[in-house]
Design a protein around this motif. Structure first.
Motif, PDB file in Angstrom:
ATOM      1  N   ILE A  73       0.652  -1.342  -0.478  1.00 26.95           N
ATOM      2  CA  ILE A  73       0.233   0.359  -0.331  1.00 26.95           C
ATOM      3  C   ILE A  73       0.703   1.567  -0.222  1.00 26.95           C
ATOM      4  CG2 ILE A  73      -1.775   1.419   1.548  1.00 26.95           C
ATOM      5  CD1 ILE A  73      -2.669  -1.180   2.278  1.00 26.95           C
ATOM      6  N   VAL A  74       0.562   2.214  -1.068  1.00 21.71           N
ATOM      7  CA  VAL A  74       1.782   3.120  -1.179  1.00 21.71           C
ATOM      8  C   VAL A  74       1.074   4.670  -0.403  1.00 21.71           C
ATOM      9  CG1 VAL A  74       2.991   4.793  -2.609  1.00 21.71           C
ATOM     10  CG2 VAL A  74       2.628   2.507  -3.082  1.00 21.71           C
ATOM     11  N   GLU A  75       1.467   4.813   0.594  1.00 23.85           N
ATOM     12  CA  GLU A  75       0.585   6.243   0.983  1.00 23.85           C
ATOM     13  C   GLU A  75       0.721   7.576   0.090  1.00 23.85           C
ATOM     14  OE1 GLU A  75      -1.448   5.704   3.949  1.00 23.85           O
ATOM     15  OE2 GLU A  75      -0.751   4.042   4.905  1.00 23.85           O
ATOM     16  N   GLU A  76       0.087   8.056   0.353  1.00 25.89           N
ATOM     17  CA  GLU A  76       0.499   9.711  -0.213  1.00 25.89           C
ATOM     18  C   GLU A  76       0.507  10.748   0.374  1.00 25.89           C
ATOM     19  OE1 GLU A  76      -1.768  11.296  -3.842  1.00 25.89           O
ATOM     20  OE2 GLU A  76      -1.801   9.431  -4.549  1.00 25.89           O
ATOM     21  N   LYS A 104       5.957  17.548   5.644  1.00 19.27           N
ATOM     22  CA  LYS A 104       5.628  17.014   3.994  1.00 19.27           C
ATOM     23  C   LYS A 104       5.955  14.364   4.654  1.00 19.27           C
ATOM     24  CE  LYS A 104       9.849  19.332   2.130  1.00 19.27           C
ATOM     25  NZ  LYS A 104      11.266  19.322   2.042  1.00 19.27           N
ATOM     26  N   ASN A 105       5.779  14.527   5.642  1.00 19.22           N
ATOM     27  CA  ASN A 105       5.562  13.132   5.639  1.00 19.22           C
ATOM     28  C   ASN A 105       4.628  12.871   6.745  1.00 19.22           C
ATOM     29  OD1 ASN A 105       8.539  12.140   5.586  1.00 19.22           O
ATOM     30  ND2 ASN A 105       9.414  13.409   7.229  1.00 19.22           N
ATOM     31  N   ALA A 106       3.462  13.821   6.920  1.00 18.31           N
ATOM     32  CA  ALA A 106       2.484  13.784   6.906  1.00 18.31           C
ATOM     33  C   ALA A 106       1.375  13.031   6.338  1.00 18.31           C
ATOM     34  CB  ALA A 106       1.412  15.421   7.841  1.00 18.31           C
ATOM     35  N   LEU A 107       0.744  12.499   6.886  1.00 17.13           N
ATOM     36  CA  LEU A 107      -0.418  11.584   5.794  1.00 17.13           C
ATOM     37  C   LEU A 107      -0.937  13.126   5.312  1.00 17.13           C
ATOM     38  CD1 LEU A 107      -0.459   8.138   6.749  1.00 17.13           C
ATOM     39  CD2 LEU A 107       0.860   9.023   4.906  1.00 17.13           C
ATOM     40  N   ILE A 162      -0.626  16.558  11.817  1.00 12.69           N
ATOM     41  CA  ILE A 162       0.348  17.703  12.019  1.00 12.69           C
ATOM     42  C   ILE A 162      -0.486  18.814  13.141  1.00 12.69           C
ATOM     43  CG2 ILE A 162       0.984  20.034  11.594  1.00 12.69           C
ATOM     44  CD1 ILE A 162       2.733  17.652  10.589  1.00 12.69           C
ATOM     45  N   ILE A 163      -1.928  18.721  13.151  1.00 10.26           N
ATOM     46  CA  ILE A 163      -2.584  19.139  14.558  1.00 10.26           C
ATOM     47  C   ILE A 163      -2.643  18.231  15.692  1.00 10.26           C
ATOM     48  CG2 ILE A 163      -5.306  19.602  15.206  1.00 10.26           C
ATOM     49  CD1 ILE A 163      -5.539  19.864  12.230  1.00 10.26           C
ATOM     50  N   MET A 164      -2.101  17.119  15.824  1.00 11.25           N
ATOM     51  CA  MET A 164      -2.310  16.305  16.363  1.00 11.25           C
ATOM     52  C   MET A 164      -0.579  15.761  17.781  1.00 11.25           C
ATOM     53  SD  MET A 164      -4.970  14.600  16.616  1.00 11.25           S
ATOM     54  CE  MET A 164      -4.421  13.836  17.902  1.00 11.25           C
ATOM     55  N   GLY A 194      -9.682  16.039   8.495  1.00 13.85           N
ATOM     56  CA  GLY A 194      -8.267  13.863   8.066  1.00 13.85           C
ATOM     57  C   GLY A 194      -8.460  13.917   6.528  1.00 13.85           C
ATOM     58  N   ILE A 195      -9.066  14.977   5.535  1.00 15.45           N
ATOM     59  CA  ILE A 195      -8.985  15.174   3.927  1.00 15.45           C
ATOM     60  C   ILE A 195      -7.289  15.748   3.888  1.00 15.45           C
ATOM     61  CG2 ILE A 195     -11.377  13.568   3.850  1.00 15.45           C
ATOM     62  CD1 ILE A 195     -12.340  16.644   3.123  1.00 15.45           C
ATOM     63  N   VAL A 196      -7.387  17.004   4.824  1.00 14.47           N
ATOM     64  CA  VAL A 196      -6.227  17.697   3.798  1.00 14.47           C
ATOM     65  C   VAL A 196      -5.018  17.006   3.562  1.00 14.47           C
ATOM     66  CG1 VAL A 196      -5.587  19.762   3.521  1.00 14.47           C
ATOM     67  CG2 VAL A 196      -7.452  19.916   4.882  1.00 14.47           C
ATOM     68  N   LYS A 197      -4.910  16.364   2.454  1.00 13.80           N
ATOM     69  CA  LYS A 197      -3.654  16.989   2.033  1.00 13.80           C
ATOM     70  C   LYS A 197      -2.462  17.797   1.576  1.00 13.80           C
ATOM     71  CE  LYS A 197      -3.092  12.470   0.381  1.00 13.80           C
ATOM     72  NZ  LYS A 197      -2.367  11.587   1.274  1.00 13.80           N
TER      73      LYS A 197
END
Length: 130
Positions: A3-6, A49-52, A57-59, A115-118
């Motif tokens: 599974i490749v995570e973006e 850069k490494n957040a999904l 980041i908020i957490m 939870g959806i902002v990328k």
């Protein structure tokens, strides 16, 4: 099966800002050679850069993610900041969450979209409250 995570895509308000966020040399110039600020700043950029999603980041409590308030005639609706190092330092990274079309959310209800902002745009790195 893999599974490749973006990860979160970072955009920058200016070319100079992109250089400051991606070059140790330019970050040193920004922070007048303060090595501890440079290390913390680049660590924050790498975390972005490494957040999904932006919720990652908020957490991070030490980042002190917070909504910006309007200043005079300047509307800061939809903008947020994280501390470069700590609340004791005046430096902040000002960011704006963007939708999949790279447009600002309107309205920007961070609790609903985190939870959806990328895609995140870094607007500035500054002593925002001075």
């Amino acid at each position: 099966m893999f599974i490749v995570e973006e990860y979160v895509e970072l955009l920058y308000e200016t070319k100079k800002l992109a250089e400051q966020c991606n070059s140790i040399k330019e970050a040193k110039k920004l922070f007048s050679g303060d090595v501890l600020l440079v290390q913390s700043f680049l660590s924050r950029i790498n975390a972005l850069k490494n957040a999904l999603v932006i919720k990652d980041i908020i957490m991070m409590k030490s980042f002190r993610f917070h909504k910006l308030k309007n200043i005079g005639r300047k509307s800061l609706e939809g903008y947020f900041a994280i501390d470069v190092k700590s609340i004791k330092e005046p430096w902040r990274i000002i960011i704006q969450p963007l939708d999949e079309n790279k447009n600002p959310y309107n309205p920007c209800n961070i609790d609903q979209i985190s939870g959806i902002v990328k895609i995140v745009k870094i607007m500035e790195v500054s002593k925002h409250y001075e």
